[in-house]
Write an enzyme that holds these catalytic residues in place. Structure first.
Site, PDB file in Angstrom:
ATOM      1  N   ASP A  71      -2.342  75.133  15.144  1.00 27.27           N
ATOM      2  CA  ASP A  71      -1.279  75.805  15.454  1.00 27.27           C
ATOM      3  C   ASP A  71      -0.691  76.998  14.250  1.00 27.27           C
ATOM      4  O   ASP A  71      -0.441  76.152  12.916  1.00 27.27           O
ATOM      5  CB  ASP A  71       0.015  74.612  16.184  1.00 27.27           C
ATOM      6  CG  ASP A  71       0.971  75.726  16.729  1.00 27.27           C
ATOM      7  OD1 ASP A  71       1.128  77.046  16.388  1.00 27.27           O
ATOM      8  OD2 ASP A  71       1.890  75.222  16.962  1.00 27.27           O
ATOM      9  N   SER A 154      -5.910  96.825  17.105  1.00 27.38           N
ATOM     10  CA  SER A 154      -6.857  97.866  18.419  1.00 27.38           C
ATOM     11  C   SER A 154      -6.105  98.823  17.730  1.00 27.38           C
ATOM     12  O   SER A 154      -4.765  98.749  16.890  1.00 27.38           O
ATOM     13  CB  SER A 154      -5.481  96.930  19.413  1.00 27.38           C
ATOM     14  OG  SER A 154      -4.701  97.579  19.676  1.00 27.38           O
ATOM     15  N   TYR A 166       4.531  94.690  20.223  1.00 25.53           N
ATOM     16  CA  TYR A 166       2.961  94.655  21.018  1.00 25.53           C
ATOM     17  C   TYR A 166       2.254  95.515  19.839  1.00 25.53           C
ATOM     18  O   TYR A 166       1.872  95.810  18.682  1.00 25.53           O
ATOM     19  CB  TYR A 166       1.847  95.149  21.810  1.00 25.53           C
ATOM     20  CG  TYR A 166       0.380  95.322  21.476  1.00 25.53           C
ATOM     21  CD1 TYR A 166      -0.265  93.675  22.350  1.00 25.53           C
ATOM     22  CD2 TYR A 166      -0.137  95.868  20.943  1.00 25.53           C
ATOM     23  CE1 TYR A 166      -1.743  93.514  21.460  1.00 25.53           C
ATOM     24  CE2 TYR A 166      -1.911  96.107  21.476  1.00 25.53           C
ATOM     25  CZ  TYR A 166      -2.199  94.927  21.458  1.00 25.53           C
ATOM     26  OH  TYR A 166      -3.740  94.831  21.314  1.00 25.53           O
ATOM     27  N   LYS A 170       0.634  95.332  15.299  1.00 19.98           N
ATOM     28  CA  LYS A 170      -0.873  95.600  15.522  1.00 19.98           C
ATOM     29  C   LYS A 170      -0.454  96.813  13.815  1.00 19.98           C
ATOM     30  O   LYS A 170      -1.755  96.750  13.272  1.00 19.98           O
ATOM     31  CB  LYS A 170      -1.507  96.857  16.540  1.00 19.98           C
ATOM     32  CG  LYS A 170      -1.895  95.639  17.708  1.00 19.98           C
ATOM     33  CD  LYS A 170      -2.807  94.294  17.094  1.00 19.98           C
ATOM     34  CE  LYS A 170      -3.436  93.211  18.193  1.00 19.98           C
ATOM     35  NZ  LYS A 170      -3.832  92.023  17.839  1.00 19.98           N
ATOM     36  N   THR A 201     -13.183  89.272  27.619  1.00 17.69           N
ATOM     37  CA  THR A 201     -12.383  88.244  27.748  1.00 17.69           C
ATOM     38  C   THR A 201     -12.484  87.164  28.753  1.00 17.69           C
ATOM     39  O   THR A 201     -12.304  88.152  29.909  1.00 17.69           O
ATOM     40  CB  THR A 201     -11.248  88.345  26.616  1.00 17.69           C
ATOM     41  OG1 THR A 201     -10.513  88.775  27.414  1.00 17.69           O
ATOM     42  CG2 THR A 201     -11.801  89.044  25.352  1.00 17.69           C
TER      43      THR A 201
END
Length: 287
Positions: A71, A154, A166, A170, A201
């Site tokens: 984890d 990304s 997000y 990144k 994916t």
């Protein structure tokens, strides 16, 4: 391939998705790959895949897969992972920081304050976990003659994509690669932030199959999860890899540079026309 020449790699978050594809591609070039993730058995995640299944497939392909249930939100487990690598091999050649928490509601429409507060988990398993893994991996990378750290990323680090949680995550792993490259430079360890394309994916294909009229066109430019791994393998074996250290690179453009093709024989196009140029940083160093 001799033990001396065999690449020793750790790919985090490799039960499925991009991590699994990268791990398999490294196995294809004969690497020993430590596969980490939380999924020990099917059903641990709504999506299929486990660290054991990925490791077994690596071994079937001619590499050596070593599953480690880990984890990446738990620093002690991460420290134990790299202690195991050190005990068994004494060095590390490639670290791929790919572990990422993908909370519910990430792709929902609307401003961030209308989405779950839990989206900030992206900053724990994604941003913070990349730093922690690199921290514990560093002493082993210094013992390699060709060390390489990849932060999977990304264009969300430069454009609006899924909201500020997000995007911040990144952008931060991109900058982290640049700054870690400064510290690693004297030790011949390269650090690269790799912008992957749209990947086929398990998660992406489930979304496409559920709403083909909305997402079906994505398949025209989508890459297999293994493509990024093939690019990483080419970079890892390049004696001139330090020329890319500290940079943000598009997987498709590195693939074109190295002549890498996807599993379907195609060479994915650069997404530069859609997302613009990669992020570039100042050369100023203040210590």
């Amino acid at each position: 391939m001799s033990a001396q020449n065999n690449l020793i790699a750790v790919v985090t978050g490799a039960s499925r998705g991009a991590g699994k594809g990268i791990a398999l591609a490294l196995g294809d070039v004969g690497a020993t790959v430590y596969v980490t993730g939380r999924s020990a058995k099917e059903g641990d995640s709504p999506l299929p895949g486990t660290v054991f299944a990925t490791a077994e497939e690596i071994t079937r392909r001619g590499g050596r897969g070593i599953p480690v249930v880990c984890d990446h939100a738990d620093d002690a487990q991460v420290e134990a992972l790299f202690a195991q690598v050190g005990s068994e091999h004494g060095r590390l050649d490639i670290l791929v920081n790919n572990a990422l928490c993908v909370p519910d509601g990430l792709t929902a429409a609307g401003p961030f304050w209308e989405k779950p507060l839990g989206l900030q988990a992206l900053l724990d398993v994604g941003l913070r976990s990349s730093y922690v893994a690199s921290y514990f991996a560093a002493p082993l990378l210094l013992k390699s003659s060709r060390g390489l750290v990849i932060n999977t990323s990304s264009p969300g680090g430069r454009c609006y994509m899924h909201g500020p949680a997000y995007g911040a995550g990144k952008a931060a792993v991109d900058k982290m690669a640049h700054d870690m490259a400064v510290d690693f430079k004297a030790y011949n360890v390269a650090v690269v932030a790799l912008w992957m394309g749209i990947l086929k994916t398990e998660r992406t294909m489930a979304a496409i199959n559920a709403q083909p009229e909305l997402y079906g066109a994505m398949l025209e430019v989508a890459e297999s999860p293994e493509y990024s791994g093939r690019v990483i393998a080419a970079l890892a074996q390049d004696p001139a890899r330090m020329a890319f250290s500290g940079k943000v690179c598009m997987a498709a453009e590195l693939g074109q540079h190295y002549g890498v093709f996807d599993t379907d024989g195609a060479q994915p196009p650069s997404p530069r026309g859609m997302f613009g140029a990669v992020t570039e940083y100042s050369d100023v160093v203040i210590q």
